[in-house]
Write an enzyme that holds these catalytic residues in place. Sequence first.
Site, PDB file in Angstrom:
ATOM      1  N   GLU A 194      19.608   5.578  80.348  1.00 61.97           N
ATOM      2  CA  GLU A 194      18.694   6.490  81.032  1.00 61.97           C
ATOM      3  C   GLU A 194      17.904   7.344  80.040  1.00 61.97           C
ATOM      4  OE1 GLU A 194      22.055   7.233  83.721  1.00 61.97           O
ATOM      5  OE2 GLU A 194      20.534   7.665  85.230  1.00 61.97           O
ATOM      6  N   ASN A 226      19.109  16.638  79.271  1.00 61.73           N
ATOM      7  CA  ASN A 226      19.681  16.462  80.601  1.00 61.73           C
ATOM      8  C   ASN A 226      20.534  17.703  80.863  1.00 61.73           C
ATOM      9  OD1 ASN A 226      21.021  15.698  82.893  1.00 61.73           O
ATOM     10  ND2 ASN A 226      21.762  13.741  82.088  1.00 61.73           N
ATOM     11  N   ARG A 277      15.338  15.229  82.148  1.00 68.90           N
ATOM     12  CA  ARG A 277      15.792  14.595  83.387  1.00 68.90           C
ATOM     13  C   ARG A 277      15.804  15.662  84.479  1.00 68.90           C
ATOM     14  NH1 ARG A 277      21.562  13.386  85.435  1.00 68.90           N
ATOM     15  NH2 ARG A 277      21.076  12.094  87.223  1.00 68.90           N
ATOM     16  N   HIS A 300      19.442   7.881  90.643  1.00 60.93           N
ATOM     17  CA  HIS A 300      19.608   6.888  89.569  1.00 60.93           C
ATOM     18  C   HIS A 300      18.348   6.038  89.420  1.00 60.93           C
ATOM     19  CE1 HIS A 300      24.289   6.693  90.188  1.00 60.93           C
ATOM     20  NE2 HIS A 300      23.977   7.602  89.281  1.00 60.93           N
ATOM     21  N   ARG A 352      33.406  10.623  94.372  1.00 56.45           N
ATOM     22  CA  ARG A 352      32.616  10.854  95.588  1.00 56.45           C
ATOM     23  C   ARG A 352      32.917   9.789  96.632  1.00 56.45           C
ATOM     24  NH1 ARG A 352      26.852  11.142  92.782  1.00 56.45           N
ATOM     25  NH2 ARG A 352      27.881  11.489  90.807  1.00 56.45           N
TER      26      ARG A 352
END
Length: 400
Positions: free
Chosen positions: A384, A8, A92, A181, A242
């Site tokens: 993930e 990732n 990813r 996601h 965020r």
Amino acid sequence: MSLVLVFNSGSSSVKFQYVDPESTATDTPIVSGLVEQIGEPKGRITIKSEGEEYVKELELHDHHDGMTAAVAFMHETGLDKHRKDAVAVGHRVVHGGRTFSAPALVDHETIQKIGALTPLAPLHNPANISGIKVAQVLLPHLPHVAVFDTGFFNHLPEAAATYAIDKNVAAEHNIRRYGFHGTSHEFVSGLVPELIGRAPEETNQVVLHLGNGASASAIRAGKPIDTSMGLTPLAGLVMGTRSGDVDPGVLLYLLRNGMDVDELDTLLNRRSGLKGLSGVNDFRDVHRLIDMGNDNAKLALEVYLTQLRRIIGGYMIELGRVDAITFTAGVGENDAIVRARAMENLDFYGIKIDDLKNEERSREARVISTEDSTIKVLVVPTNEELAIAQKAAAVAQQQG
Ligand code: ADP
């Protein structure tokens, strides 16, 4: 044993893991590593395996440096013994645009297509490509597979994916809801039917991925029909730093009143959400501040919950019948207060939380609603890296 090496790559860091695709979401990976502060005077590589931690500090100019040093460090620590068991490398990739709905075997064309999507993810996709290119040089004999954060949401219904702006402008700039996601929403929603004893094609569900970044999805018979992130991962729920949804007029107002685009970007991505409201982005700190009587933290929690419940409510109406609502990721898996408050006073809609089950600490997937709750409420740990490993192994197997 067959393992997948999962990468990732971010703009200044690379995470990697050796994962057994047959493991479960809560199993610790065989090896997990982090290369950080790439491009800064002092970089750091941390590798964990079987309870041991190995750390090395050195200057890492770029991804090539960082990943080469990580491979050398794996060799020094003897952990590269796992390489002989690797059957694939999974990467990813943040933005697959409309191009990728499924994981893709990496070749020259795949890299070009990911590169072509850079305008949609200017920080992420170039970092992902650097990571892939270096990994290909370091591990040339293994199939490399790109797994896209947007992939699961590629076929959202047009009405859910379309923004009500001039359609020619939207088409020219590829503006639509992509969702992010996706790997997590797909993984978690895939586990729910069995946990509640329903056939997957007869399961309607809402998945709440509440981590530092947060997103929700509405899923009917395994297919997403809506999700809260949009063109970018800024949209939807209130997150750690965020903003989630704000009136787009706010942005125009700030631009007209002296803020420039980069400042606005920083405001919305780093100085908003829980952090912007309370000064801290970790929910454990938010609760600590609330316990100390901090009004900003109290308001931050209420704003977070209000937005979360708006979206849950909207998705319940969109789905018509709902069988399960599932909490996952750092906050969703660990924060009993957020779960209880998100689900409070919903008896009328057939949602009843069992307080004891909700407060029980466990790393297992579990139902936390009462026996007579018509809609089941669950906590299902996401993973993930495992999901990427499973997908990469499947693509590698197809290749023979
Ligand atoms: P990401 O992958 O988006 O960085 P995670 O899914 O790992 O994030 O979630 C990280 C967040 O989870 C933390 O910022 C914190 O708010 C929350 N979190 C982790 N552990 C707990 C806990 N025990 N109680 C409440 N919140 C927690």
